[in-house]
Scaffold this active site. Structure first.
Site, PDB file in Angstrom:
ATOM      1  N   GLU A 464      30.557  -5.764   9.327  1.00  0.00           N
ATOM      2  CA  GLU A 464      30.011  -5.264  10.623  1.00  0.00           C
ATOM      3  C   GLU A 464      30.273  -5.670  12.005  1.00  0.00           C
ATOM      4  OE1 GLU A 464      25.707  -5.439  10.090  1.00  0.00           O
ATOM      5  OE2 GLU A 464      25.928  -3.620   8.772  1.00  0.00           O
ATOM      6  N   GLU A 569      26.510  -0.926   2.306  1.00  0.00           N
ATOM      7  CA  GLU A 569      24.933  -1.062   2.328  1.00  0.00           C
ATOM      8  C   GLU A 569      24.377   0.412   2.584  1.00  0.00           C
ATOM      9  OE1 GLU A 569      24.148  -3.876   5.279  1.00  0.00           O
ATOM     10  OE2 GLU A 569      26.048  -5.154   4.752  1.00  0.00           O
TER      11      GLU A 569
END
Length: 802
Positions: A464, A569
């Site tokens: 991320e 995710e």
């Protein structure tokens, strides 16, 4: 046709060629395929011949005949999983798929038949017609040869029964062990994998005969007893045909299989065809999840330090608090967490849940820390090695995700320290990126070794990164350099090192198409959540088709344009309710208490979503349907996360929608993830396979990625040539492999796959000043040691890598 959850359908027989194209002279093979009820196209699936493989849309045949007869006259049909498991006595009648199907005295092979037509093998030497069902020529001949036995005494009958029972018990143990231990023949697809059942992952050679062994049982399937390294035991429950394998005398054996429909670790995983059905091990070696949310996975670790100043809100402050808390064990409390939060039995349960991958977040401090960084250095690496061993034992592949980088790649808690972004941004942005590339290189060299490459199959290099802060140009430049480093370590082409997973940086997937033309085995990682947006009190049942309409088409497009596209995710959460989901004491959007500088209207009480013990059957059914729709829409995925720890204050799990394990126990996660196939209806589908260069085939492998490193400038820092930088003059902290008490001479590798990769480590220049790597916005140090200064320094002599 058996239902897909019927364990009898999972017998892993070999595929049988079914077309006259394969065997023109035998019309027997021109049989229609059995459609797979898992597929949306079940009612109208068509067979498209593709060699001797089972056609797309066809289920495995329930019985396998002597397919090899026509390809290899005079050869015999191997038994269960013939490519990997065969009996050594090639001339035996018991090498066939069904024991004693043929007459023992008939000519080899010609006597073998599974077709009741008397003339099927007419004209072949020694051929006899198949014995009618319910009769046995073998038995009749025996009866005519031997007289009827005398009546036995009751005692003799009892003795015979006991002996027979003992023999059956021994066979029940020996046969499955034998099948898993027998040395398989490596197929063309797996010849580069370096390992197979009964062979070493490092050399491909079997363990030496006569080696001492502590545990005779080295493999088992459903219902078998597993003994862990500390001596505890549990019963392995896997109704999907999976089997574990662990031999202390052959610790790098890759013979285990998670489920019957997934390739064993010594077989090729066909990305784009074989589906990644994975789960994260969040909160274990990096003590938080991987959104701007964190300690909700392991709240008990942080709750004891909430009243301190400053409170523990990330692993940095948690480590500082623990170091000061010597009375309770100090920083070693983290190792206690590593030991207990995830164990070997979790890996067994993951395989039993029908999952085949785990994504493991790891902080850079698994390799080293530098001055002022309070993290527990090196220890988490010890437990990552355990994860490799457990994954190998249960046939599970690993996606290693580098979750935290020096200076923080996003300023969120899970990056190690909450606060500013100092990676590719600010005065230390370039130096921190240099250091990060070193850590990527060290990990890539380790996992590209043949002892580990079959298990650690994917490498997520940055979790991320916020490209909306430091820009696409800087991030793509960093990604390109990381690509070059990893492929230098591993080599180019299928079977050489891991797939490289690039997070999308929160940019559109389309922006990453072809950024490294013909890149060798690359994956694009996205994290689709809906719970951090606008909130609603709508019932869970209103969300059951949202994943299909929101994500499915975009994933299909990306699979075609970019290549392998994974969801690293996702969760079942549709609101941001959950203990500390947004951060310690930061509140929630749903209750209107989220402290992010915005005003959020109160929607309702989070108790509706967090008190799972009050969930109705309808709610659980809707959650399960949402999960199935998400699995089908995303195709290749990793649920966040496997396990949520209980709060030390309430004693309960307070973020239930994020726990796969709890969902299985409570009934809102599917017990078989294949149930998801076709839930979204198959609109605008991606048609496999991936393009060959995307999987390491023809056309793959650039000598170097085309985007130059470093970028010309750094956001909030300026020109790279004017920023602090490091020089390659330090020794490399090479990662070590495991050791095994039973086989101390086992080759665990030296930590470095490519001996020709001899560059040294990026370290500070002794005569220069540097800012704190975590400083944020600040003026450059003096004297400045930027790119210009670095060019005036003599480069160090290159020494061989370890």
């Amino acid at each position: 046709m058996s239902h897909q959850n019927d364990p009898t359908r999972n017998v892993p027989y070999d595929p049988l060629p079914l077309t006259t194209e394969d065997h023109p002279s035998h019309a027997l093979y021109n049989a229609p395929p059995s459609p797979d009820p898992n597929l949306a196209s079940f009612a109208s699936s068509q067979y498209n011949a593709s060699g001797s493989s089972i056609p797309t849309g066809a289920a495995q045949p329930r019985f396998m005949g002597q397919a090899a007869l026509y390809d290899s006259p005079g050869g015999n049909r191997d038994s269960y999983a013939s490519s990997q498991h065969t009996y050594p006595n090639q001339g035996s009648e018991y090498s066939s798929s069904v024991y004693a199907l043929n007459d023992a005295h008939a000519a080899p092979l010609a006597a073998y038949r599974d077709d009741p037509r008397d003339n099927y093998f007419a004209g072949e030497p020694g051929s006899l017609p198949m014995t009618p069902v319910g009769q046995s020529r073998y038995l009749e001949e025996k009866r005519t040869t031997y007289a009827a036995p005398r009546a036995k005494s009751r005692r003799l009958v009892m003795i015979a029964g006991i002996v027979a029972a003992i023999i059956l018990l021994l066979l029940a143990v020996i046969i499955p062990v034998y099948f898993a231990i027998v040395k398989p023949k490596l197929s063309k697809d797996t010849s580069s994998s370096n390992s197979s059942p009964g062979s070493s992952g490092s050399s491909g050679k079997p363990s030496q005969p006569g080696s001492p062994t502590k545990n005779a049982i080295v493999t088992g399937g459903d219902g078998s007893k597993v003994t862990t390294e500390n001596g505890t035991t549990f019963i392995y429950s896997n109704t999907f045909g999976g089997y574990w394998y662990w031999d202390e005398n052959d610790p790098f054996n890759n013979g285990a299989r998670a489920q019957s429909w997934n390739p064993a670790l010594n077989e090729t995983f066909k990305y784009g065809i074989d589906k990644i059905r994975g789960v994260n091990l969040g909160g274990w070696l990096n003590t938080e999840p991987s959104h701007p949310s964190f300690q909700f996975i392991s709240p008990a670790l942080f709750e004891q330090y909430l009243t301190q100043n400053p409170p523990a809100v990330d692993e940095w402050t948690l480590s500082e608090a623990m170091r000061a808390d010597t009375a309770n064990g100090g920083i070693n409390q983290l190792e206690t967490h590593y030991e207990t939060f995830i164990t070997e039995e979790d890996f067994a349960q993951i395989a039993a849940a029908g999952l085949n991958f785990v994504r493991i977040p790891l902080g850079y401090w698994a390799i080293e820390t530098r001055a002022g960084e309070p993290f527990l250095a090196n220890v988490s690496w010890k437990y990552f090695l355990k994860a490799i061993q457990w994954a190998r034992k249960y046939g599970i592949r690993i996606n290693l995700d580098l979750h935290s980088l020096p200076g923080s790649q996003n300023g969120w808690n899970h990056s190690g320290r909450l606060g500013t972004i100092n990676f590719l941004q600010g005065p230390m942005g370039y130096a921190n990126a240099q250091r990060s590339l070193d850590y990527i290189r060290i990990l890539a060299e380790f996992i590209s070794q043949p002892e580990y490459s079959n298990v650690v199959a994917i490498f997520g290099i940055v979790n991320e990164p916020r490209a909306n802060v430091f820009g696409y140009d800087a991030l793509s430049s960093f990604y390109s350099e990381a690509y070059n480093i990893i492929r230098t370590a591993s080599g180019i082409g299928e079977g050489n090192g891991p797939f490289i997973s690039f997070h999308d940086g929160f940019l559109a997937r389309s922006q990453w198409v072809n950024f490294i033309p013909n890149g060798d085995r690359m994956a694009l990682d996205t994290h689709p959540y809906i719970c951090f947006n606008g909130q609603s009190d709508a019932a869970m049942s209103t969300y059951v088709t949202t994943p299909c309409t929101t994500w499915a088409s975009a994933v299909n497009d990306s699979m075609t344009a970019f290549g392998l596209t994974t969801a690293g995710e996702w969760s079942n959460a549709v609101t941001d309710c959950g203990l500390w989901l947004n951060g310690v004491n930061l509140g929630t959007r749903y209750e209107g208490t989220f402290q992010d500088g915005s005003t959020w209207p109160k929607i309702g009480s989070c108790d509706t979503w967090t008190n799972y013990k009050a969930y109705t059957d309808d709610t659980k059914t809707a959650m399960r349907q949402f999960a199935l729709a998400t699995m089908d829409a995303l195709q290749d995925y990793f649920f966040w996360t496997w396990k949520i720890g209980a709060s030390s204050q309430s004693g309960d799990i307070e973020s239930p929608a994020w726990s796969y394990q709890l969902g299985l126990q409570q009934g809102w996660m599917p017990t078989d993830p294949r149930d998801a196939i076709g839930v979204c209806g198959g609109a605008d589908p991606f048609v496999p396979p991936l393009q060959s260069w995307q999987t390491g085939g023809a056309g793959a492998g650039n000598a170097a990625a085309p985007i130059a490193w470093p970028p010309a400038s750094i956001t909030s820092g300026g020109a790279v040539t004017l920023l602090p930088s490091y020089t390659q003059a330090g020794p490399i902290p090479t990662l070590s492999g495991p050791s095994f008490a039973a086989t101390p001479s086992a080759n665990a590798g030296n930590g470095w796959a490519n001996a020709a990769d001899t560059a040294l480590m990026y370290v500070p220049i002794p005569t220069c000043s540097y800012l704190d790597p975590w400083v944020g916005d600040a003026s450059p140090p003096s004297p400045l040691c930027g790119g210009a200064a670095r060019r005036d320094i003599d480069e160090p002599a290159i020494t061989p890598a370890p």
